[in-house]
Design a protein around this motif. Sequence first.
Motif, mmCIF file in Angstrom:
data_model
loop_
_atom_site.group_PDB
_atom_site.id
_atom_site.type_symbol
_atom_site.label_atom_id
_atom_site.label_comp_id
_atom_site.label_asym_id
_atom_site.label_seq_id
_atom_site.Cartn_x
_atom_site.Cartn_y
_atom_site.Cartn_z
ATOM 1 N N THR A 90 -7.106 -23.839 2.099
ATOM 2 C CA THR A 90 -6.102 -23.655 1.049
ATOM 3 C C THR A 90 -6.133 -24.788 0.020
ATOM 4 O OG1 THR A 90 -4.380 -24.827 2.321
ATOM 5 C CG2 THR A 90 -4.593 -22.447 2.655
ATOM 6 N N TYR A 91 -6.808 -25.898 0.360
ATOM 7 C CA TYR A 91 -6.870 -27.032 -0.567
ATOM 8 C C TYR A 91 -8.062 -27.905 -0.192
ATOM 9 C CZ TYR A 91 -5.525 -31.290 -3.110
ATOM 10 O OH TYR A 91 -5.526 -32.376 -3.929
ATOM 11 N N THR A 92 -8.762 -28.417 -1.195
ATOM 12 C CA THR A 92 -9.877 -29.353 -0.982
ATOM 13 C C THR A 92 -9.672 -30.579 -1.855
ATOM 14 O OG1 THR A 92 -11.447 -27.592 -0.441
ATOM 15 C CG2 THR A 92 -12.369 -29.708 -1.114
ATOM 16 N N HIS A 93 -9.684 -31.745 -1.231
ATOM 17 C CA HIS A 93 -9.557 -33.005 -1.956
ATOM 18 C C HIS A 93 -10.921 -33.689 -1.975
ATOM 19 C CE1 HIS A 93 -7.940 -36.830 -3.384
ATOM 20 N NE2 HIS A 93 -8.628 -37.414 -2.424
ATOM 21 N N GLN A 94 -11.387 -34.071 -3.167
ATOM 22 C CA GLN A 94 -12.706 -34.672 -3.336
ATOM 23 C C GLN A 94 -12.576 -36.182 -3.502
ATOM 24 O OE1 GLN A 94 -15.668 -32.639 -3.611
ATOM 25 N NE2 GLN A 94 -16.827 -34.556 -3.387
ATOM 26 N N GLU A 95 -13.439 -36.928 -2.810
ATOM 27 C CA GLU A 95 -13.518 -38.375 -2.980
ATOM 28 C C GLU A 95 -14.919 -38.748 -3.442
ATOM 29 O OE1 GLU A 95 -11.682 -40.950 -2.971
ATOM 30 O OE2 GLU A 95 -9.757 -40.319 -2.137
ATOM 31 N N GLU A 96 -15.136 -40.028 -3.739
ATOM 32 C CA GLU A 96 -16.433 -40.485 -4.208
ATOM 33 C C GLU A 96 -17.350 -40.896 -3.059
ATOM 34 O OE1 GLU A 96 -15.874 -43.625 -6.976
ATOM 35 O OE2 GLU A 96 -14.873 -42.377 -8.475
ATOM 36 N N HIS A 97 -16.792 -41.021 -1.858
ATOM 37 C CA HIS A 97 -17.571 -41.481 -0.720
ATOM 38 C C HIS A 97 -17.342 -40.566 0.474
ATOM 39 C CE1 HIS A 97 -18.388 -45.286 -2.830
ATOM 40 N NE2 HIS A 97 -17.119 -45.245 -3.190
ATOM 41 N N GLY A 98 -18.253 -40.652 1.442
ATOM 42 C CA GLY A 98 -18.089 -39.896 2.667
ATOM 43 C C GLY A 98 -16.828 -40.311 3.391
ATOM 44 N N LEU A 99 -16.172 -39.353 4.039
ATOM 45 C CA LEU A 99 -14.888 -39.595 4.689
ATOM 46 C C LEU A 99 -15.063 -39.569 6.197
ATOM 47 C CD1 LEU A 99 -12.754 -37.357 2.332
ATOM 48 C CD2 LEU A 99 -13.085 -39.818 2.224
ATOM 49 N N LEU A 100 -14.410 -40.512 6.867
ATOM 50 C CA LEU A 100 -14.597 -40.695 8.296
ATOM 51 C C LEU A 100 -13.380 -40.226 9.082
ATOM 52 C CD1 LEU A 100 -16.270 -44.226 8.035
ATOM 53 C CD2 LEU A 100 -17.364 -41.985 8.060
#
Length: 395
Positions: A353-363
């Motif tokens: 239902t929602y996607t949040h984008q970051e600049e780096h891989g998420l752990l």
Amino acid sequence: MDLDAHGGNKGVFHRLSGGGGGPRGNHNDSNKNQKVCFHWRAGKCNRFPCPFLHRELPPPNSSASASNGSHPAKRGFSNDSGFSGPPAARRTPNFNSSSTWGRTGNNRVVKKTDKLCNYWIQGNCTFGEGCRYLHSWSSGDSFSLLTQLEGGHQKVVSGIALPSGSDKLYTGSQDETVRIWDCQSGQCMGVINLGGEVGCMITEGPWIFVGIPNLVKAWNLQTNADLSLSGPVGQVYAMVVGSDLLFAGTQDSEILAWRYNAATSIFEPAASLKGHSLAVVSLVVGANRLFSGSMDNSIKVWNLENLQCVQTLTGHTSVVMSVLCWDQFLLSSSLDKTIKVWAATERGDLEVTYTHQEEHGLLKLCGMHDLEGKPLLLCSCNDNSVRIYDLPSCV
């Protein structure tokens, strides 16, 4: 956060400058290739002779041509239409005379970055408040560093456990040890050698579970019981407790389950959940379901009553590093640089239902409430930082 390197490699820095030169006083200041000494600005240049200027360059409009009202001819492109890089890369201030790098005063404003100052960590940054790098372990007013446990592990810390009601903190590491810390003094109270790298740690009631290659160690803090749970093949990357079962995600793509037998005081094998094609690296229990994230880029949903897979989620394009249940949502983070929020449809299946984008891989994902009861989402990134999100803003 990335750690900067103010000085860099002196030998390489010297060679790239093309300098070698004579004494400082013999430099030809009219040389257009002259640069201001990086270390002189920091107040610690020890080179003699130094191939760089020990003074600031004059502003570009101080030339003789400017004094008589004429303007120097423009050189190069009249616009940046021939440059395909991002706009910030076209006008980086480090390459012109108006740079604010490392300087204060004269109405110049130092632009802070998100990088941690390596010299500040060592206690010898000479720029002080004029340093462009962070002199704090955090930015913003949400969290502040209480203390730092030093003199401990020699390799990556891969697990932390703080048992409820205990005044001891347990940390596991790839240096094959578990260390016990006193929460009041911050001192290491003991070291346990395991003979294998720690892949994960959790605590449940009086138990601490430690995952190592081909084994799960179980310690009971009340009875001092020390058990070894065999069965895993390869490293144990994730564990969770749910429905009176201990689940462990393993390197060989299986999820093993044990049930504790109080009469015999041992953990008995209960099931082996197969379905992933690569290592299982994250587990969470919620809504009578077990959710597993894997290196095969998928999330599987398991019914806790019959331990059968009821759905496979394939929204991520890289390793699913963490899964977390919050309210009626499932949250997942991945090396594909996204956090995804999953919600149940009318059919009962989960969909994004929602996607949040970051600049780096998420752990790793972690949820908590602040002092006002507001839910917060914490997510560690592979740029050595932790992001904090207001949950209602992203679901």
